[in-house]
Design an enzyme around this catalytic site. Sequence first.
Site, PDB file in Angstrom:
ATOM      1  CB  ALA A  65      -0.911  -0.018   1.221  1.00  0.00           C
ATOM      2  N   GLY A 109       0.684  -5.135   1.007  1.00  0.00           N
ATOM      3  CA  GLY A 109      -0.502  -5.251   0.166  1.00  0.00           C
ATOM      4  C   GLY A 109      -0.207  -5.899  -1.179  1.00  0.00           C
ATOM      5  CD  GLU A 112      -2.193  -7.851   3.061  1.00  0.00           C
ATOM      6  OE1 GLU A 112      -2.120  -6.660   2.676  1.00  0.00           O
ATOM      7  OE2 GLU A 112      -2.598  -8.180   4.185  1.00  0.00           O
ATOM      8  CD  GLU A 132       1.778  -5.539   5.667  1.00  0.00           C
ATOM      9  OE1 GLU A 132       2.627  -6.422   5.967  1.00  0.00           O
ATOM     10  OE2 GLU A 132       0.966  -5.645   4.742  1.00  0.00           O
TER      11      GLU A 132
HETATM   12  C1  HXC Z   1       5.005   4.352  -1.290  1.00  0.00           C
HETATM   13  C2  HXC Z   1       6.954   3.413  -2.062  1.00  0.00           C
HETATM   14  C3  HXC Z   1       6.600   2.169  -1.491  1.00  0.00           C
HETATM   15  C4  HXC Z   1       5.350   2.084  -0.800  1.00  0.00           C
HETATM   16  C5  HXC Z   1       8.528   1.962  -2.447  1.00  0.00           C
HETATM   17  N1  HXC Z   1       8.144   3.240  -2.628  1.00  0.00           N
HETATM   18  N2  HXC Z   1       7.604   1.286  -1.742  1.00  0.00           N
HETATM   19  N3  HXC Z   1       6.161   4.487  -1.940  1.00  0.00           N
HETATM   20  N4  HXC Z   1       4.594   3.198  -0.730  1.00  0.00           N
HETATM   21  N5  HXC Z   1       4.913   0.950  -0.264  1.00  0.00           N
HETATM   22  C6  HXC Z   1       8.880   4.295  -3.336  1.00  0.00           C
HETATM   23  C7  HXC Z   1      10.051   4.797  -2.526  1.00  0.00           C
HETATM   24  O1  HXC Z   1       9.622   5.735  -1.564  1.00  0.00           O
HETATM   25  C8  HXC Z   1      10.914   5.409  -3.587  1.00  0.00           C
HETATM   26  O2  HXC Z   1      10.383   6.656  -3.927  1.00  0.00           O
HETATM   27  C9  HXC Z   1      10.691   4.474  -4.783  1.00  0.00           C
HETATM   28  O3  HXC Z   1       9.449   3.797  -4.530  1.00  0.00           O
HETATM   29  C10 HXC Z   1      11.773   3.422  -4.921  1.00  0.00           C
HETATM   30  O4  HXC Z   1      11.916   2.763  -3.681  1.00  0.00           O
HETATM   31  P1  HXC Z   1      13.316   2.623  -2.894  1.00  0.00           P
HETATM   32  O5  HXC Z   1      13.000   2.379  -1.472  1.00  0.00           O
HETATM   33  O6  HXC Z   1      14.213   3.740  -3.217  1.00  0.00           O
HETATM   34  O7  HXC Z   1      13.895   1.308  -3.603  1.00  0.00           O
HETATM   35  P2  HXC Z   1      14.858   0.218  -2.971  1.00  0.00           P
HETATM   36  O8  HXC Z   1      15.952   0.867  -2.179  1.00  0.00           O
HETATM   37  O9  HXC Z   1      15.221  -0.651  -4.098  1.00  0.00           O
HETATM   38  O10 HXC Z   1      13.969  -0.609  -1.913  1.00  0.00           O
HETATM   39  C11 HXC Z   1      12.886  -1.359  -2.364  1.00  0.00           C
HETATM   40  C12 HXC Z   1      11.991  -1.782  -1.142  1.00  0.00           C
HETATM   41  C13 HXC Z   1      11.596  -0.531  -0.348  1.00  0.00           C
HETATM   42  C14 HXC Z   1      12.747  -2.763  -0.262  1.00  0.00           C
HETATM   43  C15 HXC Z   1      10.776  -2.486  -1.738  1.00  0.00           C
HETATM   44  O11 HXC Z   1      11.075   0.440  -1.258  1.00  0.00           O
HETATM   45  C16 HXC Z   1      10.561  -0.785   0.685  1.00  0.00           C
HETATM   46  O12 HXC Z   1      10.864  -1.331   1.754  1.00  0.00           O
HETATM   47  N6  HXC Z   1       9.307  -0.368   0.448  1.00  0.00           N
HETATM   48  C17 HXC Z   1       8.240  -0.416   1.409  1.00  0.00           C
HETATM   49  C18 HXC Z   1       7.733  -1.819   1.565  1.00  0.00           C
HETATM   50  C19 HXC Z   1       6.602  -1.874   2.603  1.00  0.00           C
HETATM   51  O13 HXC Z   1       6.787  -1.546   3.764  1.00  0.00           O
HETATM   52  N7  HXC Z   1       5.425  -2.329   2.187  1.00  0.00           N
HETATM   53  C20 HXC Z   1       4.281  -2.483   3.061  1.00  0.00           C
HETATM   54  C21 HXC Z   1       3.452  -1.228   3.058  1.00  0.00           C
HETATM   55  S1  HXC Z   1       2.092  -1.342   4.194  1.00  0.00           S
HETATM   56  P3  HXC Z   1      11.350   7.942  -4.169  1.00  0.00           P
HETATM   57  O14 HXC Z   1      10.383   9.052  -4.382  1.00  0.00           O
HETATM   58  O15 HXC Z   1      12.208   8.048  -2.959  1.00  0.00           O
HETATM   59  O16 HXC Z   1      12.129   7.568  -5.402  1.00  0.00           O
HETATM   60  C22 HXC Z   1       0.941  -2.241   3.362  1.00  0.00           C
HETATM   61  C23 HXC Z   1      -0.377  -2.426   4.065  1.00  0.00           C
HETATM   62  C24 HXC Z   1      -1.343  -3.176   3.203  1.00  0.00           C
HETATM   63  O17 HXC Z   1       1.140  -2.681   2.294  1.00  0.00           O
HETATM   64  C25 HXC Z   1      -2.729  -2.974   3.708  1.00  0.00           C
HETATM   65  C26 HXC Z   1      -3.750  -3.329   2.664  1.00  0.00           C
HETATM   66  C27 HXC Z   1      -5.139  -2.936   3.011  1.00  0.00           C
END
Ligand code: HXC
Length: 258
Positions: A65, A109, A112, A132
């Site tokens: 998400a 997400g 999921e 998460e």
């Molecule tokens: C918003 C995101 C994002 C996310 C990545 N980006 N994941 N933006 N939401 N979930 C963006 C980064 O901010 C960055 O933007 C660009 O994408 C590239 O990501 P980087 O982090 O620079 O890439 P990298 O170093 O290769 O790392 C990849 C990664 C990391 C390991 C996947 O991005 C990461 O940990 N992302 C978050 C994963 C996460 O926590 N997901 C769960 C979310 S909660 P900029 O602008 O800086 O270039 C969830 C709840 C679900 O999903 C509920 C459902 C109802």
Amino acid sequence: PAYETLLTRTDGPVGIIQLNRPKQLNALNDQLMDELSAALRAFDTDEAIACIVLTGNDKAFAAGADIAAMARYTFADVYRSEYITRNWEALRHVRKPVIAAVAGYALGGGCEVAMMCDLIIAADNARFGQPEVKIGVIPGAGGTQRLPRAIGKAKAMDMVLTGRMMDAAEAERAGLVSRVVPTDKLMEEALAVAHAIAAQPRLAVLAAKEALNRAFEAPLAEGLQFERRMFHAMFATQDQKEGMAAFLEKRPARFEGR
Ligand code: HXC
């Protein structure tokens, strides 16, 4: 229709939906989930389509998400308006088979959404996770429910409580994905599976998906009863007559989807 966050196309009877916010690693925001719901509904109701493939790009299926969109929400915001979680049920209501073709990150997400599909085909660079907890929340679209059903309690607890990622090989061993292929062969393989499904009698495929999903929703006795009734119902179809006659006459079957 033209979508801003998705690309859609068809390959014969296969509908293909590509998540398309590459700069954000396909982070799932409300607009994307709205568009995904619409695109799924459009293919599901299109008589010419028999199977759907959902995919991302080589770097990410979806990294979860959209954290930028979620960061400032309060409990009152999300509980009242179902921000983030609204429109995450669309995949559940799709009656045709949906294959997730996953390369790169399928996190939160994103994992999921992949698990809501009927089967997952992974590229060898795929990484799955429910991270998460690391950002102060928990999975919100089935991660705590579908992951243990897919890979068992021990591994699901390990993933959800530590937030660690699982690579494609571990995901295949654990039963999360049905096949792992080289990344550059992912779409070829997913389309081959989709076409194999599309070649089967349509009603039998719909019934088989529906019955199999009962295994996750109903007690065993009820699921078995449902399966038996659907099995009996298949004898009302033309494709059952054709399929069995073709077998006995040692010729290829010509299915009509009725
Ligand atoms: C918003 C995101 C994002 C996310 C990545 N980006 N994941 N933006 N939401 N979930 C963006 C980064 O901010 C960055 O933007 C660009 O994408 C590239 O990501 P980087 O982090 O620079 O890439 P990298 O170093 O290769 O790392 C990849 C990664 C990391 C390991 C996947 O991005 C990461 O940990 N992302 C978050 C994963 C996460 O926590 N997901 C769960 C979310 S909660 P900029 O602008 O800086 O270039 C969830 C709840 C679900 O999903 C509920 C459902 C109802």
